[in-house]
Each structure stands twice: as C-alpha cells, then as structure tokens.
Scaffold this motif. Sequence first.
Motif, PDB file in Angstrom:
ATOM      1  N   THR A 117       0.776  -1.246   0.000  1.00 23.74           N
ATOM      2  CA  THR A 117       0.000   0.000   0.000  1.00 23.74           C
ATOM      3  C   THR A 117       0.808   1.296   0.000  1.00 23.74           C
ATOM      4  N   CYS A 118       2.047   1.254   0.438  1.00 24.73           N
ATOM      5  CA  CYS A 118       2.778   2.502   0.697  1.00 24.73           C
ATOM      6  C   CYS A 118       3.759   2.939  -0.388  1.00 24.73           C
ATOM      7  N   TYR A 119       3.903   2.165  -1.451  1.00 30.50           N
ATOM      8  CA  TYR A 119       4.898   2.518  -2.461  1.00 30.50           C
ATOM      9  C   TYR A 119       4.301   2.624  -3.865  1.00 30.50           C
ATOM     10  N   ASN A 120       3.006   2.841  -3.958  1.00 30.83           N
ATOM     11  CA  ASN A 120       2.357   2.915  -5.273  1.00 30.83           C
ATOM     12  C   ASN A 120       2.771   4.152  -6.069  1.00 30.83           C
ATOM     13  N   TRP A 121       3.303   5.173  -5.404  1.00 27.34           N
ATOM     14  CA  TRP A 121       3.708   6.415  -6.063  1.00 27.34           C
ATOM     15  C   TRP A 121       5.138   6.351  -6.603  1.00 27.34           C
ATOM     16  N   VAL A 122       5.861   5.282  -6.274  1.00 27.85           N
ATOM     17  CA  VAL A 122       7.273   5.167  -6.649  1.00 27.85           C
ATOM     18  C   VAL A 122       7.406   4.641  -8.078  1.00 27.85           C
TER      19      VAL A 122
END
Length: 307
Positions: free
Chosen positions: A86-91
């Motif tokens: 959930t926490c690295y979708n923007w990378v």
Amino acid sequence: MELQGLINLQLMMFLEIGTGWYLRKKNLITDGGKKCLTDLIIDVILPCNIIQSFCIQFNREILYRGFQVLVISLVLQMFCTLISATCYNWVEKDKKPVLQYATVCSNAGFLGNPVAEGLYGSMGLLYAAIYLIPQRIVMWSAGVSYFTESPSRREVIRKVLTHPCIIAVEIGLVLMVFQIELPVFLSRTIGSLSSGTTSLTMLLIGAIMAGADFKTMVTWETLWFSVMRLLLIPMAVCAGCYLCRIDALAAGLSVVLASMPAGSTTAILAAKYNRNEEFASKCVVLTTLLSMIMIPAWCLFVAYLWK
C-alpha cells in the motif's frame, strides 16, 4: 544492557564496517570475494552461530519467551507485507519492488545475530534465531515474487527447508529440547566458527557500502523508506509489545530486530532481475548508516519503558 557497553558495541561495529569498506576500496575484497564472503556467512558461520546459541539449559521460561518472539515476528511479517502493498504505489516502476522487498526482508539475518548477541548474550542469540524463522519463509515466497513471478509452493517449501540457517535451527532445537551434549571436538569447532560471526558480517556490510555513491544517496524515496524501515515499523512493534505486556527481553529483542536496515540481499536480487541495483544499494547503505544511530536509540527507549 549498560550504556557504556552499548557504545562500545557500536564503536566496534563502526571500526569493523570501516575495515570492510577500506578493504573493498583497495580491491583486497573483490566482487568475487564479496560473493564468497556472503556464501561463507550464510552457509557456515551463521548456522554454527545458531547451533551454538541453542546449547543451553532448556526450561519453561525459554519456551514461553521463544513463543512470544515467534508470534511477534509472524505478526510483524504480515504488517510489513501490508505496508509493501500500500505505501509505495507512487514510486517509479523499477524502484517499487526494491522498496517492497526491503520492507519485508530486513538485514536481521546478517546484522541481527551479532547485535542480539552483543546486547543480550547467548539468550538473545537463541531468540533471534527463532525470530528470523518467519522472515526466512517470507524471503523465499512474497519476497522473491516482488522481483519475478511467485514461486511455486513446492519450490518455496524446498528452499525454506534446505536453507542452512533453518536446518541449524532444527538441529539446535533437538539439541536443546533433548539436552544432547555434542562431543568436545565438535562443540569447540562450532564455537570457534561461531565466534567469527560479528567480524565477518561487519566486513561484508562495509564491502557492500563501499560500492555506493554517497553524493546521490539521499533522495525522497530513500528517506521515506528509511523512516518506514527504521522508525515506523519498530515503533509499531514497540507499541504492540508494550500494550500486550510482553516480557522485557522478548520485547527488547523484537524491537531491536525490527529496527534493522534493508537486507543486503535486496541489492543482490535487484541486480539479478534488472530492477535498479544502484537504487537498491543506496537503500541498503543509507539505512545501514542510520541504523547505527537508531539501534542504540531503540535499545535505550525500550530499556526505559520496561525498567
């Protein structure tokens, strides 16, 4: 652990890491030598270290604490898997699997054993071996799937059961539960090999750090991951242990191992599957450097909460 002892442990690790960095810069540790050192630690030194840790008097307290540590580790692996999803979708696409793997697979397998032994002695080493069982399973299942297709269940089981450190845990459990005494020559051999764990591990970490570009190491991605790996994850473990009134030793060990930096295998797998090896190395090196500050900080914080 007393503050002076913790400082001495950190200074010793700094010097040994610095030695590994120097040897790599002078090419006394080559790429081939680094791989050889990695295999030596995983296949020989750590297994001996683990077996040595189980050669103690078995009692109900050890069983109770060991069960607590195992449950904490299982819950933590599920929590880290959720973070990875959930926490690295923007990378960026080639960086995302690196961060996902480094979140679920810390460097506790390498750095955790010498730190646990330095902080808590042989008991810390014993519980560290138990703590690492879930992570080694995840490493060969969800961990590998971040870089490639999910391996088959049979392949996962095979790799887990044949991993040298898992085999060492199985042997150690038999020795401890049935109180089997090894022949003197064998016991001394295992103990002698085990004594090199800290030095060889720190040399390897130093050699890995020597290949990093320090000028471009600090980015938004590496900083965000460092906060996640070294602050938020151990904070969650610490809060859970405190609310559940976990035993002080089990809680302290779990928090310290949860604050370990990114696993060195992150860079190895990134190189193997062409997933931005340079970025992976920066994550490993930056979190390793910051962990030299965060690990003692967490030790002192846990000691304060459970005093």
